[in-house]
Every structure is written in structure tokens, then in C-alpha cells.
Design a protein around this motif. Structure first.
Motif, short mmCIF file in Angstrom:
data_model
loop_
_atom_site.label_atom_id
_atom_site.label_comp_id
_atom_site.label_asym_id
_atom_site.label_seq_id
_atom_site.Cartn_x
_atom_site.Cartn_y
_atom_site.Cartn_z
N GLU A 1 53.98 -1.19 -38.95
CA GLU A 1 53.89 -1.06 -37.49
C GLU A 1 53.32 0.13 -36.82
O GLU A 1 52.49 0.12 -36.12
N ILE A 2 53.67 1.17 -37.79
CA ILE A 2 53.08 2.52 -37.20
C ILE A 2 51.91 2.97 -37.94
O ILE A 2 51.38 4.04 -37.70
N GLY A 3 51.42 2.20 -38.79
CA GLY A 3 50.06 2.29 -39.41
C GLY A 3 50.21 3.44 -40.66
O GLY A 3 49.30 4.19 -40.79
N MET A 4 51.40 3.33 -41.31
CA MET A 4 51.65 4.61 -42.40
C MET A 4 50.83 4.12 -43.64
O MET A 4 50.56 3.16 -43.75
N ASP B 1 56.26 14.47 -39.98
CA ASP B 1 55.68 13.71 -38.91
C ASP B 1 54.22 13.27 -39.55
O ASP B 1 53.55 12.30 -38.92
N ARG B 2 53.46 14.20 -40.31
CA ARG B 2 52.10 14.02 -40.42
C ARG B 2 51.99 12.69 -41.24
O ARG B 2 50.93 11.64 -40.87
N ALA B 3 52.82 12.18 -41.81
CA ALA B 3 52.75 10.90 -42.61
C ALA B 3 52.94 9.70 -41.72
O ALA B 3 52.38 8.59 -41.96
N TYR B 4 53.62 9.90 -40.52
CA TYR B 4 53.85 8.83 -39.67
C TYR B 4 52.68 8.25 -38.94
O TYR B 4 52.75 7.41 -38.03
N LEU B 5 51.66 9.21 -38.73
CA LEU B 5 50.37 8.84 -38.08
C LEU B 5 50.63 8.67 -36.68
O LEU B 5 50.13 7.85 -36.13
N GLY B 6 51.61 9.46 -36.03
CA GLY B 6 51.88 9.33 -34.50
C GLY B 6 51.03 9.81 -33.49
O GLY B 6 51.50 9.85 -32.29
N GLY B 7 50.24 10.71 -34.19
CA GLY B 7 49.73 11.59 -33.22
C GLY B 7 49.90 13.02 -33.05
O GLY B 7 50.59 13.31 -33.81
N SER C 1 63.69 -1.10 -44.32
CA SER C 1 63.04 -1.48 -43.14
C SER C 1 61.64 -0.88 -43.11
O SER C 1 60.70 -1.46 -42.23
N GLN C 2 61.27 0.36 -43.70
CA GLN C 2 60.01 0.70 -43.84
C GLN C 2 59.07 -0.11 -44.43
O GLN C 2 57.92 -0.41 -44.14
N LEU C 3 59.52 -0.62 -45.58
CA LEU C 3 58.70 -1.43 -46.39
C LEU C 3 58.38 -3.16 -45.42
O LEU C 3 57.28 -3.67 -45.55
N ALA C 4 59.51 -3.33 -45.02
CA ALA C 4 59.57 -4.74 -44.33
C ALA C 4 58.79 -4.84 -42.79
O ALA C 4 58.01 -5.77 -42.38
N TYR C 5 58.68 -3.67 -42.29
CA TYR C 5 58.30 -3.75 -41.07
C TYR C 5 57.63 -2.55 -40.48
O TYR C 5 56.48 -2.38 -39.98
N TRP C 6 58.51 -1.26 -40.52
CA TRP C 6 58.08 -0.07 -39.74
C TRP C 6 56.74 0.56 -40.50
O TRP C 6 55.77 1.00 -39.51
N THR D 1 49.68 3.63 -46.97
CA THR D 1 50.27 3.01 -48.33
C THR D 1 50.96 3.89 -49.17
O THR D 1 52.11 3.65 -49.56
N SER D 2 50.09 4.86 -49.45
CA SER D 2 50.66 5.93 -50.43
C SER D 2 52.05 6.55 -49.95
O SER D 2 52.83 6.78 -50.62
N ASP D 3 51.90 6.94 -48.57
CA ASP D 3 53.00 7.66 -47.88
C ASP D 3 54.16 6.76 -47.83
O ASP D 3 55.33 7.23 -48.15
N LEU D 4 54.03 5.31 -47.53
CA LEU D 4 54.83 4.51 -47.49
C LEU D 4 55.68 4.21 -48.58
O LEU D 4 56.71 4.47 -48.89
#
Length: 132
Positions: free
Chosen positions: A95-98, A27-33, A87-92, A100-103
Motif C-alpha cells: 500500500e505504501i510502495g515499500m 522513515d526512508r524505507a517507507y517511501l512517504g516523501g 500486516s506489512q506483508l499482507a497489506y501495508w 520489496t527488499s526493505d519490506l
């Protein structure tokens, strides 16, 4: 080819275990709080997807005809390539502020997994039979 699929099963098993036991690690990589019970449950549901993939892969390995095995392996590869990496590269990711390196790492692992599965499907052929 079965060795590659067993490694793939182990890869999915590792993901399922981590997402069940320590979802914060992913979850840490997804910056969701803050990790809430709802977020933990969502990661648990993703772990369930990996368990399903394990079962489907084991079933595919037991099929007698290569063309039947290939269908399942190709669908699995396309799931990783489109649904996860694409979908991660194109949008998510954006959108979630991931980060770039984690993405790039996450989508890169999914893309590599898809390419490995497509390679397995490409080389999976039934043995030639000799005429009687």
C-alpha cells in the motif's frame, strides 16, 4: 532466558532512541516523501510503543510464576508476528510502495523477534520443587 530478554530490551531501546533522535533513518524505507512534523510525531509515537514494550518486558521478568511471564511474552511475540510483520506483508508494504527488499528485511526482523520470544516462552518454566 533473562539474557535473551535483556537483549530484546536493548533492541527496543535502540529503536526508541533512533525513532526519537533520527526518525528519518527509519522513515526512508517507507517511501512517504518529505519528513513533516506530523510524520516525525508519528515516529515518536512508535518510539513510545517501544518504551512501553521495555516496561512490560521488565515487569514480566519480575513475575514469580513462569505461566504469568509466558502470557506476557507470548502476547508480545504475537504483536510482532501479526501486527508488525503480518500486516506489512499482507497489506501495508504494498500500500505504501515499500521496496520489496526493505519490506522483507523489516518483516523478517519482526518475525525473527517473534520467534525468539516464543522460544523464550516455550523454555520458561518454574524450577521443580521437591516434596517436603
Amino acid at each position: 532466558m533473562k539474557t535473551v530478554l535483556w537483549v530484546y530490551i536493548a533492541f527496543n531501546l535502540l529503536q526508541a532512541v533512533v525513532l526519537t533522535i533520527d526518525p528519518e533513518l527509519t522513515d526512508r524505507a517507507y517511501l512517504g516523501g518529505e519528513m513533516t512534523p506530523t510524520r516525525a510525531f508519528q515516529w515518536y509515537a512508535v518510539a513510545g510503543y517501544h518504551v512501553l514494550i521495555i516496561a512490560v518486558t521488565i515487569i514480566a521478568m519480575g513475575l514469580h510464576r513462569a505461566r504469568d511471564r509466558r502470557k506476557i511474552i507470548i502476547v508480545n511475540a504475537l504483536m510482532y508476528l501479526h501486527w508488525d510483520a503480518g500486516s506489512q506483508l499482507a497489506y501495508w508494504g504494498r500500500e505504501i510502495g515499500m521496496a520489496t527488499s526493505d519490506l522483507l528485511i523489516n518483516s523478517g526482523v519482526s518475525t525473527a523477534t517473534a520467534l525468539i520470544l516464543l522460544t523464550v516462552a516455550w523454555f520458561d518454566r518454574d524450577p521443580a520443587t521437591t516434596p517436603s
